[in-house]
Design an enzyme around this catalytic site. Sequence first.
Site, mmCIF file in Angstrom:
data_model
loop_
_atom_site.group_PDB
_atom_site.id
_atom_site.type_symbol
_atom_site.label_atom_id
_atom_site.label_comp_id
_atom_site.label_asym_id
_atom_site.label_seq_id
_atom_site.Cartn_x
_atom_site.Cartn_y
_atom_site.Cartn_z
ATOM 1 N N GLY A 8 38.096 37.846 51.528
ATOM 2 C CA GLY A 8 38.285 38.170 50.104
ATOM 3 C C GLY A 8 39.456 39.112 49.889
ATOM 4 C CG LEU A 10 44.499 36.654 48.173
ATOM 5 C CD1 LEU A 10 44.856 35.248 47.721
ATOM 6 C CD2 LEU A 10 45.776 37.445 48.428
ATOM 7 N N GLY A 11 41.493 40.106 46.387
ATOM 8 C CA GLY A 11 40.834 40.748 45.259
ATOM 9 C C GLY A 11 41.380 42.137 44.981
ATOM 10 C CD GLN A 12 39.671 46.612 40.983
ATOM 11 O OE1 GLN A 12 38.494 46.266 40.998
ATOM 12 N NE2 GLN A 12 40.109 47.596 40.227
ATOM 13 C CG ASP A 34 40.717 35.346 48.744
ATOM 14 O OD1 ASP A 34 40.162 34.416 48.121
ATOM 15 O OD2 ASP A 34 40.622 36.535 48.389
ATOM 16 N NE ARG A 36 44.388 32.932 44.342
ATOM 17 C CZ ARG A 36 43.517 33.927 44.289
ATOM 18 N NH1 ARG A 36 42.285 33.778 44.743
ATOM 19 N NH2 ARG A 36 43.856 35.102 43.797
ATOM 20 C CE1 TYR A 141 28.633 42.782 42.942
ATOM 21 C CE2 TYR A 141 27.827 44.767 41.862
ATOM 22 C CZ TYR A 141 28.742 44.145 42.686
ATOM 23 O OH TYR A 141 29.763 44.881 43.236
ATOM 24 C CE LYS A 145 28.001 44.327 46.211
ATOM 25 N NZ LYS A 145 28.900 43.872 47.289
HETATM 26 P P1 NAD Z 1 37.390 40.764 43.532
HETATM 27 O O1 NAD Z 1 36.517 39.934 42.662
HETATM 28 O O2 NAD Z 1 38.588 41.404 42.945
HETATM 29 O O3 NAD Z 1 37.848 39.915 44.788
HETATM 30 C C1 NAD Z 1 36.963 39.127 45.525
HETATM 31 C C2 NAD Z 1 37.773 38.115 46.317
HETATM 32 O O4 NAD Z 1 36.834 37.270 47.009
HETATM 33 C C3 NAD Z 1 38.653 37.201 45.446
HETATM 34 O O5 NAD Z 1 39.999 37.258 45.895
HETATM 35 C C4 NAD Z 1 38.046 35.805 45.644
HETATM 36 O O6 NAD Z 1 39.034 34.778 45.700
HETATM 37 C C5 NAD Z 1 37.359 35.969 46.990
HETATM 38 N N1 NAD Z 1 36.257 34.995 47.175
HETATM 39 C C6 NAD Z 1 35.334 34.591 46.279
HETATM 40 N N2 NAD Z 1 34.532 33.664 46.850
HETATM 41 C C7 NAD Z 1 34.954 33.505 48.117
HETATM 42 C C8 NAD Z 1 34.530 32.686 49.197
HETATM 43 N N3 NAD Z 1 33.502 31.826 49.084
HETATM 44 N N4 NAD Z 1 35.185 32.792 50.378
HETATM 45 C C9 NAD Z 1 36.234 33.646 50.512
HETATM 46 N N5 NAD Z 1 36.690 34.424 49.519
HETATM 47 C C10 NAD Z 1 36.054 34.344 48.334
HETATM 48 O O7 NAD Z 1 36.440 41.856 44.242
HETATM 49 P P2 NAD Z 1 36.796 43.353 44.698
HETATM 50 O O8 NAD Z 1 36.776 44.194 43.481
HETATM 51 O O9 NAD Z 1 37.970 43.364 45.601
HETATM 52 O O10 NAD Z 1 35.451 43.691 45.494
HETATM 53 C C11 NAD Z 1 35.321 43.561 46.898
HETATM 54 C C12 NAD Z 1 33.933 44.050 47.299
HETATM 55 O O11 NAD Z 1 33.737 45.390 46.801
HETATM 56 C C13 NAD Z 1 32.774 43.229 46.719
HETATM 57 O O12 NAD Z 1 31.718 43.198 47.648
HETATM 58 C C14 NAD Z 1 32.352 44.031 45.519
HETATM 59 O O13 NAD Z 1 30.999 43.797 45.187
HETATM 60 C C15 NAD Z 1 32.566 45.447 46.018
HETATM 61 N N6 NAD Z 1 32.702 46.415 44.922
HETATM 62 C C16 NAD Z 1 33.774 46.384 44.079
HETATM 63 C C17 NAD Z 1 33.855 47.296 43.045
HETATM 64 C C18 NAD Z 1 35.015 47.290 42.078
HETATM 65 O O14 NAD Z 1 34.987 48.043 41.082
HETATM 66 N N7 NAD Z 1 36.057 46.528 42.320
HETATM 67 C C19 NAD Z 1 32.845 48.261 42.879
HETATM 68 C C20 NAD Z 1 31.756 48.254 43.744
HETATM 69 C C21 NAD Z 1 31.708 47.340 44.780
#
Ligand code: NAD
Length: 315
Positions: A8, A10-12, A34, A36, A141, A145
């Site tokens: 994952g 490419l996420g935040q 990820d 893509r 969610y 968790k």
């Molecule tokens: P995000 O949604 O920005 O990114 C998640 C990434 O996972 C995306 O790039 C998506 O393409 C990828 N993804 C989705 N399904 C997938 C699959 N089947 N296989 C591979 N990749 C897949 O999430 P984030 O904010 O980067 O969060 C990462 C982790 O941190 C998560 O577990 C989230 O619950 C946790 N978290 C985030 C926050 C926040 O505020 N950002 C807060 C608490 C916990």
Amino acid sequence: MKRILITGALGQIGTELTVKLRELYGEENVLPTDLRIPERGKMKDTPFEILDVTDSDAVMEMTKKFKPDTIIHLAALLSAVAEREPKRAWEINMGGLMNTLEAAREVGALYFTPSSIGSFGPSTPKDNTPQETVQRPSTMYGVNKVAGELLLDYYHERFGVDTRSVRFPGLISYEQEPGGGTTDYACEIYFEALKNGSYKSFIDKGTFMDMMYIDDAINCIIDLLEADPEKLTVRNAFNVSAMSVDPEMVAASIRKHIPEFELGYDVDPMRQAIAESWPNSLNCDEAKKQWNFKCAYDLDKMTEKMLSGIREQMN
Ligand code: NAD
């Protein structure tokens, strides 16, 4: 020297974490994956693999090939998205967790994945929420968790996997759009303040939630990864937070730079209900004690960084 596989990426979180880890440990020792290939940003044209975490064979194969000593599992569906698609959330959040935990067990890798303030629920003490307390969330969610935290304990106790995690609050950043969480308003508000001079919040006035600036979150992950395993007694997830704020407080901080900024409300009942089921503020003493958790950004410092970062992006 570490060798790290990230899901994952490419996420935040992954977008910024990958870059920082590569600075520390070298590009060839950090493999982001990820669904893509990145088309822009700092990961474009660098080593990157497509990996769907729900595909257990692919996860195991990639792990055996890359031979990481650390797996950072970030692929997930976030709170608001998971609430709209609970079945898909279970499949991705739980399936991905199990598949990556099994891979970590197979190769003996340290395992990190974030939990969340979403692991708490309406019956959790709301203020100064303790490390050990009631966890009966009312969202899919949150259910994911809590189950995830229990699995980290289980894999540590039963199989000796070096599991580590934190309960992140809402993370605030401008490089990558947040992925559909309940705290996303606190990112959007900065973009709208600069673009339009006003913002309509989907979270109501007076709703307090914990937040953290992304740089602190990244440093927090790195500090926990580097902590002495002997000193860690919490294997499910540590409480961590930098600030507890409501929309009015964020607006007041923005007005120190943009005095005419206007905040209005268009409350989204679903996300408001999720927010109300979460704590107002976490107690982070165990994280401070066991691995020296600390944050550099308070609300005003974060506001400065968000506004200047977004301004730069707009130019
Ligand atoms: P995000 O949604 O920005 O990114 C998640 C990434 O996972 C995306 O790039 C998506 O393409 C990828 N993804 C989705 N399904 C997938 C699959 N089947 N296989 C591979 N990749 C897949 O999430 P984030 O904010 O980067 O969060 C990462 C982790 O941190 C998560 O577990 C989230 O619950 C946790 N978290 C985030 C926050 C926040 O505020 N950002 C807060 C608490 C916990």
